[in-house]
Each structure stands twice: as structure tokens, then as C-alpha cells.
Design a protein around this motif. Sequence first.
Motif, PDB file in Angstrom:
ATOM      1  N   ASP A 114       1.338   5.550  -0.193  1.00  0.00           N
ATOM      2  CA  ASP A 114       0.677   6.923  -0.011  1.00  0.00           C
ATOM      3  C   ASP A 114       0.244   7.706  -1.379  1.00  0.00           C
ATOM      4  O   ASP A 114       1.173   7.274  -2.460  1.00  0.00           O
ATOM      5  CB  ASP A 114       1.722   7.778   0.709  1.00  0.00           C
TER       6      ASP A 114
ATOM      7  N   HIS B 173       5.228   7.163   0.705  1.00  0.00           N
ATOM      8  CA  HIS B 173       5.214   6.289   1.970  1.00  0.00           C
ATOM      9  C   HIS B 173       5.020   4.701   1.588  1.00  0.00           C
ATOM     10  O   HIS B 173       4.231   4.573   0.609  1.00  0.00           O
ATOM     11  CB  HIS B 173       4.008   6.456   2.964  1.00  0.00           C
TER      12      HIS B 173
ATOM     13  N   ARG C 165      -5.322  10.232   7.259  1.00  0.00           N
ATOM     14  CA  ARG C 165      -5.744   8.719   6.758  1.00  0.00           C
ATOM     15  C   ARG C 165      -5.054   7.685   7.787  1.00  0.00           C
ATOM     16  O   ARG C 165      -3.923   8.187   8.531  1.00  0.00           O
ATOM     17  CB  ARG C 165      -5.289   8.488   5.440  1.00  0.00           C
TER      18      ARG C 165
ATOM     19  N   GLU D 162       5.401  -6.873   9.052  1.00  0.00           N
ATOM     20  CA  GLU D 162       5.101  -5.750   8.252  1.00  0.00           C
ATOM     21  C   GLU D 162       5.822  -4.664   8.499  1.00  0.00           C
ATOM     22  O   GLU D 162       6.506  -4.502   9.671  1.00  0.00           O
ATOM     23  CB  GLU D 162       3.526  -5.431   8.219  1.00  0.00           C
TER      24      GLU D 162
ATOM     25  N   ILE E 293       4.268   0.812   2.899  1.00  0.00           N
ATOM     26  CA  ILE E 293       3.879  -0.030   3.922  1.00  0.00           C
ATOM     27  C   ILE E 293       3.744  -1.498   3.124  1.00  0.00           C
ATOM     28  O   ILE E 293       3.362  -1.655   2.060  1.00  0.00           O
ATOM     29  CB  ILE E 293       2.490  -0.116   4.629  1.00  0.00           C
TER      30      ILE E 293
ATOM     31  N   ALA F 164       6.451  -0.146   8.014  1.00  0.00           N
ATOM     32  CA  ALA F 164       5.876   1.197   7.373  1.00  0.00           C
ATOM     33  C   ALA F 164       7.146   2.141   7.339  1.00  0.00           C
ATOM     34  O   ALA F 164       7.736   2.193   8.132  1.00  0.00           O
ATOM     35  CB  ALA F 164       4.849   1.946   8.402  1.00  0.00           C
TER      36      ALA F 164
ATOM     37  N   ALA G   8      -3.344   3.779   8.617  1.00  0.00           N
ATOM     38  CA  ALA G   8      -2.866   2.553   8.333  1.00  0.00           C
ATOM     39  C   ALA G   8      -2.499   1.771   9.331  1.00  0.00           C
ATOM     40  O   ALA G   8      -2.142   2.028  10.457  1.00  0.00           O
ATOM     41  CB  ALA G   8      -1.513   2.829   7.430  1.00  0.00           C
ATOM     42  N   GLU G   9      -3.069   0.430   9.095  1.00  0.00           N
ATOM     43  CA  GLU G   9      -2.638  -0.687  10.209  1.00  0.00           C
ATOM     44  C   GLU G   9      -1.307  -1.518   9.852  1.00  0.00           C
ATOM     45  O   GLU G   9      -1.404  -1.969   8.821  1.00  0.00           O
ATOM     46  CB  GLU G   9      -3.631  -1.490  10.431  1.00  0.00           C
ATOM     47  N   VAL G  10      -0.549  -1.378  10.764  1.00  0.00           N
ATOM     48  CA  VAL G  10       0.755  -2.136  10.541  1.00  0.00           C
ATOM     49  C   VAL G  10       0.805  -3.330  11.530  1.00  0.00           C
ATOM     50  O   VAL G  10       0.798  -2.903  12.821  1.00  0.00           O
ATOM     51  CB  VAL G  10       1.994  -1.457  10.434  1.00  0.00           C
TER      52      VAL G  10
ATOM     53  N   HIS H  78       3.892  11.190   9.412  1.00  0.00           N
ATOM     54  CA  HIS H  78       3.482  10.118  10.045  1.00  0.00           C
ATOM     55  C   HIS H  78       3.014  10.575  11.611  1.00  0.00           C
ATOM     56  O   HIS H  78       3.804  11.155  12.007  1.00  0.00           O
ATOM     57  CB  HIS H  78       4.051   8.978   9.712  1.00  0.00           C
TER      58      HIS H  78
ATOM     59  N   THR I  88      -1.797   1.608  14.588  1.00  0.00           N
ATOM     60  CA  THR I  88      -2.481   2.266  13.696  1.00  0.00           C
ATOM     61  C   THR I  88      -1.391   3.495  13.557  1.00  0.00           C
ATOM     62  O   THR I  88      -0.715   4.216  14.744  1.00  0.00           O
ATOM     63  CB  THR I  88      -3.645   2.618  14.098  1.00  0.00           C
TER      64      THR I  88
ATOM     65  N   ARG J 245       0.891  -1.284  -0.023  1.00  0.00           N
ATOM     66  CA  ARG J 245       0.052   0.042  -0.026  1.00  0.00           C
ATOM     67  C   ARG J 245       0.805   1.221   0.077  1.00  0.00           C
ATOM     68  O   ARG J 245       1.778   1.188   0.849  1.00  0.00           O
ATOM     69  CB  ARG J 245      -0.848  -0.063   1.185  1.00  0.00           C
TER      70      ARG J 245
END
Length: 190
Positions: free
Chosen positions: A21, A38, A146, A154, A40, A156, A148-150, A165, A119, A19
Motif C-alpha cells: 500500500d 498493507h 483501490r 498469496e 500482499i 494479503a 488488489a487481486e489475491v 480493507h 478482489t 505489492r
Amino acid sequence: MDMSFLFVLAATACACTVRADERRVSLSGDPTKPVLPHVIGRIANAACFEGLHPGLAKAFEFLRRPDLKDLKPGRYPIDGTNCFANVFETNLSPLADDLAFEVHHAFIDIQVPLTGSETIGLVETPPDSGPFDTVNDCALFRGKGRLAEVGPGEFAMFFPYAGAHAPGYSSTGARSIRKVVVKLRLDNDV
């Protein structure tokens, strides 16, 4: 050259699920130069991104260590002051309407939760993001963004001049996790 094309090509060639940015800005702060997002993604697929910066191979090699989850909290040198990792326990805050964002100019951040999901808020850097602390390579501001769940396995990755961020949040309420943040100097000539 349009780096977004290379980003898509690298992700496709490595069969990465990534995913990115949607806002793409110049890594150098110059809007006429190539851009980076960015990112992820999964650590297992991180080789797709190692060509974006000469120090990323060493950074991701550290993050693939089999004993990563067992490291004691502290700072771990990867390449002197050009690249290092901080391992720590952190208390995640419940999501709020107003998140605490940070922006960097000298270091790429690679954030990896080790023991639970985190998050992270993402936003374009507003022009009034506050005074920049050159010693700590950071400016702070509050705002909306926005999410994003990491999760474990994983990463980021946040590039300087590519927005801001807000790490340290949880969509499931306050709790603690162990995480590692790798800092990689942007102008590193590894």
C-alpha cells in the motif's frame, strides 16, 4: 527508524515480489512512530516479513501447512487467543462502486484465498468510519478504494491503524471460494 526502508530491504534481500500500500501509517496509531504497509505477497516468500511482528513466524508456519486446503471449516488455534485461524467458505460479491470496508485495532489480518482469487478493496480509514466495536475489533463503513487481486498461494496482510480493507469481492462476478483468515494480536509478546 523508517520502516519503509526496512520493508524494501527485506523484500529485496528475499527476492520477494510484493505489492505494498502506498499509504504508510503508524502501526500504533501515532503518526510519529514507525510505519507498516498493507502487504500482499506469496506465502512461499513470507519469511521476508516474519520480523515485522513476533507472532508472524507461527502464523505463516500455519499457512504453509501442506493440508491447509483440506482443513474443515472452523477455528484453529495457533497461539491461544493471541493467534488463530478461521477457515471458511464464502460467497464473493461482484465488484460495486461502493465497497464494504472494515478496520481493526487489536488484530493483524492475514487473508488467504485457497480455491480461487479474491478482489480486496484498500483505502485510507476516513475519520468518520463509524463506531468501533471493541468486542469484535471492527468498524465498518462503505466507500470507494483501490483494488488488489489475491490468489491461491498469496496472502494479503492488513495491520491495525494502517487503513481499511474490503474483502469478499470478485472481479469475475458472484462465486464461492474457500479461504483462511489468520488473526494475530497486535500487542502479542510471543
